[in-house]
Design an enzyme around this catalytic site. Sequence first.
Site, PDB file in Angstrom:
ATOM      1  N   HIS A 191       0.865  -1.183   0.000  1.00 26.64           N
ATOM      2  CA  HIS A 191       0.000   0.000   0.000  1.00 26.64           C
ATOM      3  C   HIS A 191       0.898   1.229   0.000  1.00 26.64           C
ATOM      4  O   HIS A 191       1.593   1.491   0.975  1.00 26.64           O
ATOM      5  CB  HIS A 191      -0.891  -0.038   1.258  1.00 26.64           C
ATOM      6  CG  HIS A 191      -1.871   1.090   1.337  1.00 26.64           C
ATOM      7  ND1 HIS A 191      -2.811   1.177   2.332  1.00 26.64           N
ATOM      8  CD2 HIS A 191      -2.079   2.189   0.558  1.00 26.64           C
ATOM      9  CE1 HIS A 191      -3.552   2.270   2.159  1.00 26.64           C
ATOM     10  NE2 HIS A 191      -3.116   2.901   1.099  1.00 26.64           N
ATOM     11  N   ARG A 193       1.034   4.736   0.519  1.00 31.80           N
ATOM     12  CA  ARG A 193       0.197   5.797   1.086  1.00 31.80           C
ATOM     13  C   ARG A 193       0.702   7.168   0.676  1.00 31.80           C
ATOM     14  O   ARG A 193       1.888   7.352   0.414  1.00 31.80           O
ATOM     15  CB  ARG A 193       0.203   5.695   2.619  1.00 31.80           C
ATOM     16  CG  ARG A 193      -0.698   4.603   3.147  1.00 31.80           C
ATOM     17  CD  ARG A 193      -0.665   4.586   4.669  1.00 31.80           C
ATOM     18  NE  ARG A 193      -1.724   3.764   5.182  1.00 31.80           N
ATOM     19  CZ  ARG A 193      -2.939   4.204   5.512  1.00 31.80           C
ATOM     20  NH1 ARG A 193      -3.235   5.484   5.415  1.00 31.80           N
ATOM     21  NH2 ARG A 193      -3.846   3.385   5.955  1.00 31.80           N
ATOM     22  N   GLY A 240      -8.070  -7.637   8.657  1.00 34.46           N
ATOM     23  CA  GLY A 240      -8.286  -8.159  10.006  1.00 34.46           C
ATOM     24  C   GLY A 240      -8.290  -9.681  10.093  1.00 34.46           C
ATOM     25  O   GLY A 240      -8.593 -10.226  11.155  1.00 34.46           O
TER      26      GLY A 240
END
Length: 240
Positions: free
Chosen positions: A42, A44, A191
């Site tokens: 990812h 960011r 999660g």
Amino acid sequence: MILGVNVDHVATVREARGESEPDPVIAAKMAIDGGADGITVHLREDRRHINDRDLLRVKKNVRNVELNLEMAATKEMVMIALKVKPDLVTLVPEKRAELTTEGGLDLVKSGKKIRKAIDEIQSRNIPVSLFINPTIKDVQMSKKLGAAMIEIHTGLYANAKGKRQTAELARVRKAVKSGSEMGLLVNAGHGLKYSNVKKIASIKGIRGLYIGHSIVANSVYRGMKSAVKEMKRLIRQSQK
Ligand code: PXP
């Protein structure tokens, strides 16, 4: 069902010390040795873990498995995606203050921006996946916006307990079913841990699971003993 391993938090540990290790690219290679079918990073806006150099190195070094670039649907990120050409782009919402991605995309509020990003990226033959909450409405919207794939957010399922968790699992299941029926490729993630993955992995129609934090955390436990052993060996050796 494929497993995409997110190595962001290897870079989080590196950034905590401003050093060059641990290196997410080495971790990615090890994940592949362990059977990972894909690597996710990812990038960011604030580059708090994975940076532009990491992304280029992952692209160069991670071969024969899916490279999934997670990013916000911004002009800057779309330009980077078109340059780097990952195998898959997953669009996620991004807030500066959040510790991790907190929920699925708001397809109503950000629909225009997301459609533009999908069009630009998919026109270069890079499929786009939308990270969405497990609702039929969001699945329908994703189809309407033209995404090839969706990733169902499993965070609420992962954080819930008892009856609430059973209800969240049912929502994920329903969203997966409706996505498949609409012809979308359906992934799931967020999660997921060793203790809660089985119920999600048993849902029919999921193409892939995308897991990060729990695998990175577990790899610390699994590696600690041998890391300490090696350090002790070097210390002992130099005292002879
Ligand atoms: N999928 C998406 C879209 C994410 O943003 C994240 C977190 O970076 C994950 C999956 C992995 O989540 P976790 O680190 O909780 O396994």
